[in-house]
Design a protein around this motif. Sequence first.
Motif, PDB file in Angstrom:
ATOM      1  N   VAL A   6       0.771  -1.238   0.000  1.00 12.44           N
ATOM      2  CA  VAL A   6       0.000   0.000   0.000  1.00 12.44           C
ATOM      3  C   VAL A   6       0.804   1.290   0.000  1.00 12.44           C
ATOM      4  O   VAL A   6       0.335   2.317  -0.474  1.00 12.44           O
ATOM      5  N   LEU A   7       2.015   1.265   0.527  1.00 16.20           N
ATOM      6  CA  LEU A   7       2.723   2.539   0.665  1.00 16.20           C
ATOM      7  C   LEU A   7       3.268   2.997  -0.673  1.00 16.20           C
ATOM      8  O   LEU A   7       3.840   2.204  -1.422  1.00 16.20           O
ATOM      9  N   PRO A   8       3.071   4.274  -0.965  1.00 20.02           N
ATOM     10  CA  PRO A   8       3.605   4.792  -2.220  1.00 20.02           C
ATOM     11  C   PRO A   8       5.121   4.662  -2.221  1.00 20.02           C
ATOM     12  O   PRO A   8       5.767   4.864  -1.194  1.00 20.02           O
ATOM     13  N   THR A   9       5.671   4.337  -3.364  1.00 19.47           N
ATOM     14  CA  THR A   9       7.124   4.222  -3.426  1.00 19.47           C
ATOM     15  C   THR A   9       7.751   5.541  -3.866  1.00 19.47           C
ATOM     16  O   THR A   9       8.935   5.741  -3.726  1.00 19.47           O
ATOM     17  N   ASP A  42       1.527  -7.330   6.201  1.00 27.36           N
ATOM     18  CA  ASP A  42       1.514  -6.496   4.997  1.00 27.36           C
ATOM     19  C   ASP A  42       1.998  -5.093   5.320  1.00 27.36           C
ATOM     20  O   ASP A  42       2.666  -4.451   4.519  1.00 27.36           O
ATOM     21  N   LEU A  43       1.621  -4.633   6.498  1.00 27.20           N
ATOM     22  CA  LEU A  43       1.971  -3.272   6.896  1.00 27.20           C
ATOM     23  C   LEU A  43       2.257  -3.242   8.387  1.00 27.20           C
ATOM     24  O   LEU A  43       1.557  -3.885   9.177  1.00 27.20           O
ATOM     25  N   HIS A  44       3.289  -2.506   8.757  1.00 22.19           N
ATOM     26  CA  HIS A  44       3.630  -2.336  10.170  1.00 22.19           C
ATOM     27  C   HIS A  44       3.705  -0.845  10.452  1.00 22.19           C
ATOM     28  O   HIS A  44       4.401  -0.103   9.760  1.00 22.19           O
ATOM     29  N   ILE A  45       2.957  -0.417  11.449  1.00 18.07           N
ATOM     30  CA  ILE A  45       2.911   1.001  11.788  1.00 18.07           C
ATOM     31  C   ILE A  45       3.596   1.205  13.139  1.00 18.07           C
ATOM     32  O   ILE A  45       3.410   0.410  14.054  1.00 18.07           O
ATOM     33  N   MET A  46       4.392   2.257  13.210  1.00 20.78           N
ATOM     34  CA  MET A  46       5.149   2.498  14.443  1.00 20.78           C
ATOM     35  C   MET A  46       4.862   3.866  15.013  1.00 20.78           C
ATOM     36  O   MET A  46       4.549   4.796  14.275  1.00 20.78           O
ATOM     37  N   ASN A  47       5.017   3.992  16.316  1.00 17.49           N
ATOM     38  CA  ASN A  47       4.945   5.316  16.927  1.00 17.49           C
ATOM     39  C   ASN A  47       6.225   5.590  17.697  1.00 17.49           C
ATOM     40  O   ASN A  47       7.133   4.759  17.731  1.00 17.49           O
ATOM     41  N   GLU A  48       6.266   6.764  18.336  1.00 20.90           N
ATOM     42  CA  GLU A  48       7.505   7.247  18.938  1.00 20.90           C
ATOM     43  C   GLU A  48       7.843   6.618  20.278  1.00 20.90           C
ATOM     44  O   GLU A  48       8.967   6.701  20.726  1.00 20.90           O
ATOM     45  N   LEU A  82      14.027  -5.468   7.321  1.00 22.28           N
ATOM     46  CA  LEU A  82      13.922  -6.316   6.132  1.00 22.28           C
ATOM     47  C   LEU A  82      13.143  -5.637   5.003  1.00 22.28           C
ATOM     48  O   LEU A  82      13.564  -5.651   3.854  1.00 22.28           O
ATOM     49  N   ARG A  83      11.992  -5.021   5.334  1.00 19.27           N
ATOM     50  CA  ARG A  83      11.129  -4.425   4.302  1.00 19.27           C
ATOM     51  C   ARG A  83      10.722  -3.000   4.676  1.00 19.27           C
ATOM     52  O   ARG A  83       9.600  -2.769   5.112  1.00 19.27           O
ATOM     53  N   PRO A  84      11.636  -2.066   4.479  1.00 18.53           N
ATOM     54  CA  PRO A  84      11.359  -0.677   4.884  1.00 18.53           C
ATOM     55  C   PRO A  84      10.099  -0.115   4.230  1.00 18.53           C
ATOM     56  O   PRO A  84       9.406   0.703   4.832  1.00 18.53           O
ATOM     57  N   ARG A  85       9.783  -0.562   3.020  1.00 22.83           N
ATOM     58  CA  ARG A  85       8.623  -0.021   2.303  1.00 22.83           C
ATOM     59  C   ARG A  85       7.293  -0.539   2.841  1.00 22.83           C
ATOM     60  O   ARG A  85       6.248  -0.200   2.321  1.00 22.83           O
ATOM     61  N   GLN A  86       7.348  -1.411   3.824  1.00 19.65           N
ATOM     62  CA  GLN A  86       6.104  -1.864   4.448  1.00 19.65           C
ATOM     63  C   GLN A  86       6.023  -1.386   5.900  1.00 19.65           C
ATOM     64  O   GLN A  86       5.331  -1.980   6.722  1.00 19.65           O
ATOM     65  N   GLY A 108      -6.133   5.295   2.621  1.00 21.58           N
ATOM     66  CA  GLY A 108      -6.458   4.101   1.831  1.00 21.58           C
ATOM     67  C   GLY A 108      -5.439   2.993   1.994  1.00 21.58           C
ATOM     68  O   GLY A 108      -5.350   2.097   1.154  1.00 21.58           O
ATOM     69  N   TRP A 109      -4.684   3.044   3.098  1.00 22.51           N
ATOM     70  CA  TRP A 109      -3.621   2.046   3.289  1.00 22.51           C
ATOM     71  C   TRP A 109      -4.088   0.813   4.047  1.00 22.51           C
ATOM     72  O   TRP A 109      -3.310  -0.115   4.252  1.00 22.51           O
ATOM     73  N   ILE A 110      -5.316   0.848   4.521  1.00 24.83           N
ATOM     74  CA  ILE A 110      -5.868  -0.339   5.188  1.00 24.83           C
ATOM     75  C   ILE A 110      -6.919  -0.928   4.253  1.00 24.83           C
ATOM     76  O   ILE A 110      -7.888  -0.265   3.901  1.00 24.83           O
ATOM     77  N   ARG A 111      -6.686  -2.155   3.827  1.00 23.30           N
ATOM     78  CA  ARG A 111      -7.581  -2.798   2.867  1.00 23.30           C
ATOM     79  C   ARG A 111      -7.991  -4.177   3.374  1.00 23.30           C
ATOM     80  O   ARG A 111      -7.253  -4.788   4.142  1.00 23.30           O
TER      81      ARG A 111
END
Lengths: 213, 474
Positions: free
Chosen positions: A201-204, B29-35, B53-57, B120-123
């Motif tokens: 989902v994240l834009p690249t 699929d997605l990992h969200i982090m806070n401070e 491993l997967r910075p884009r996720q 729209g990142w949660i599907r």
Amino acid sequence: MPDNKRIEGIAAPLPIDNLDTDQIMPKQFLRTISKEGLDRGVLFDLRFHPDGSPRPDFVLNRPEYKGAIILIGGSNFGCGSSREHAVWGLQQLGVEAVIAPSFGEIFFSNALNNRLLLIVLEHDRIALLLKALESNWQRLLIDLEQMQLSCGSLVFGFTLGERHRKMIVEGLDMVGATLQMLPQICAFEKSHEAACPWARVLPTDEDNHGQIA
Amino acid sequence: MPHRTLYRKLVDSRTVAVLDEQHVLLYADLHIMNEYTSPQAFSSLRASNRTVLRPRQQLAVVSHIIPTHPVSIEQRVILDPASALQASNLKRNCREFGIKLFDTNDEEQGIEHIIAPEHGWIRPGMVVLCGDSHTTTYGALGALGFGVGTSEVEHILATQTLVYRLAQDMRIRVDGALPVGTSVKDLILLIIARIGAQGARGYAVEFAGTTIAALSAEARMTLCNMAVEAGAKAALIRPDETTYAYIRAKAQDLGEHGFVRALGDWQQLYSDEDAVFDIEHIFAAQEVAPFVTWGTSPDQAIAVNALIPDPALASDEQVAATTARALQYMGLSAGTAIAGLPLDRVFIGSCTNGRIEDLRIAAAIVAGKRVAATVRAMVVPGSGAVRRQAEQEGLAAIFIDAGFEWRQPGCSMCLAMNDDVLAPGERCASTTNRNFEGRQGRGGRTHLMSPAMAAAAAISGCISDVRALEKQHA
């Protein structure tokens, strides 16, 4: 834990249901990027007056429970926020095990990952245990080989999941263990990405909202 | 293939390996982090010479510690040195590992659980993890979301997976129309009050029934958000036309082709007709009334026209002790009415009720009226986008004219890790999710309720039945 198979020491009763992690580690102690100094924060509002002086009536401040390494809690111990600081703080305070009728879900995983022993014991057994402790100088023995906890002549068996037992006794490096499965993870990813392209989902592009810092 | 629940289908679809009878290696699929729940994970990662491993996720958001003073976001400065260090530390971690960050001064800034869906990142079908217990929110869109601890954050960063203990299946069915003056917040408070703060512990809860089907996507988020207050490991709602319409509007990057392609997958996400749930609870929407918590756990809630419970009448000793303890902390007398209890503060916001629909509901109650002179009331939008939209729709003006503080987005007083804190003894009507002792400030007294009820409380200066207020002004 110097001995991974035996925990023996003073047990303190803390029979409060739904004792949430906000209380176990209040928010003011979460403003940190390290794990240091969290012992001061444990159960802060219960242990200390607003001026910072100890509340003499609180169980962990009473002389007979000085040096307690086991807590006997109420139902749903550690419910609420995901803050692992609660587990780190308890351990820094010297706590090696918590016995309760049930635990909050995330707290349970957090404890496991830090090798803080959690034992689930039914209400009525806990009641018996608390009574026995009163007459037995507050000392409790947990034997992880026999899977028994005892207080004087009172002996209870308990169970731990195999993964749980292994974590506590052998101290698994979970990340290390999973990294050995990296080829499997990558293979899964490949087919997953092909099957569900919409799940990336994240834009690249870096020019989108937010920023790639 | 045996008949499976929606939960089981989601888990199976993201299972990399079965570890034992109770555990699987689950792919995120997605990992969200806070401070505040990620710094030690990064430190530990570095100490072991490991990498992301997967910075884009990965997605990072500064949200719990940011000040909400009514200055512009660009001027926002974190004065507390420890909190400022957390923010700069997160920025450093994100820069080093190439992770997308919503920083303190970003105009899209806000609460993680509000930002992610609105982009729209949660599907449906996704597995989304975050070091925050209210990650259950994402079940509203048919995604499996749940909170993790810091060592699990480290595990996800390094492997994009989690060693996951399987939950049991619970279904909560609710049928019928919610009565006038009530909302999904009242429904979830009723459910938690009935099944208890640990009633769903160890379960993935699927909400079903005509009431749920009729809810908007945002209302479903409120419902799933608070399922964790009943101890749920996850909350889920079967994706339907409401879900698809929401995502179609938000996830424009998918394009028409991508959307149609995804839709085919999402339409498979439902519990099979003969799937077996380990436990089922059934409620009727008509049972719902405006609910308010009186105690220090979210399950200590009653209808606004009910009396505060008496420990002497409790079913057992433990309940009596818990009730008495809560009443003492809250400064309340058993057997008295909760309606009419004077308030010092009103807080509208949080990942539970800081969305645009929540602000619309509250503004409709507030319009043309004044906040009681004895009350300090604030509205904190859940994100920059919510704030902008509320300003465009004229909601902000309604709040400001009524005497509310109109603040910058953030978690604010929900967990009070920023400057928004209750003073000892202050009593607050709050649209948040937790009324724990000291949660909103040491000695602070929190009454959870819906946005409509909080708005009514602000106007009348006390806990009051929003239905009566509406009638009175009609």
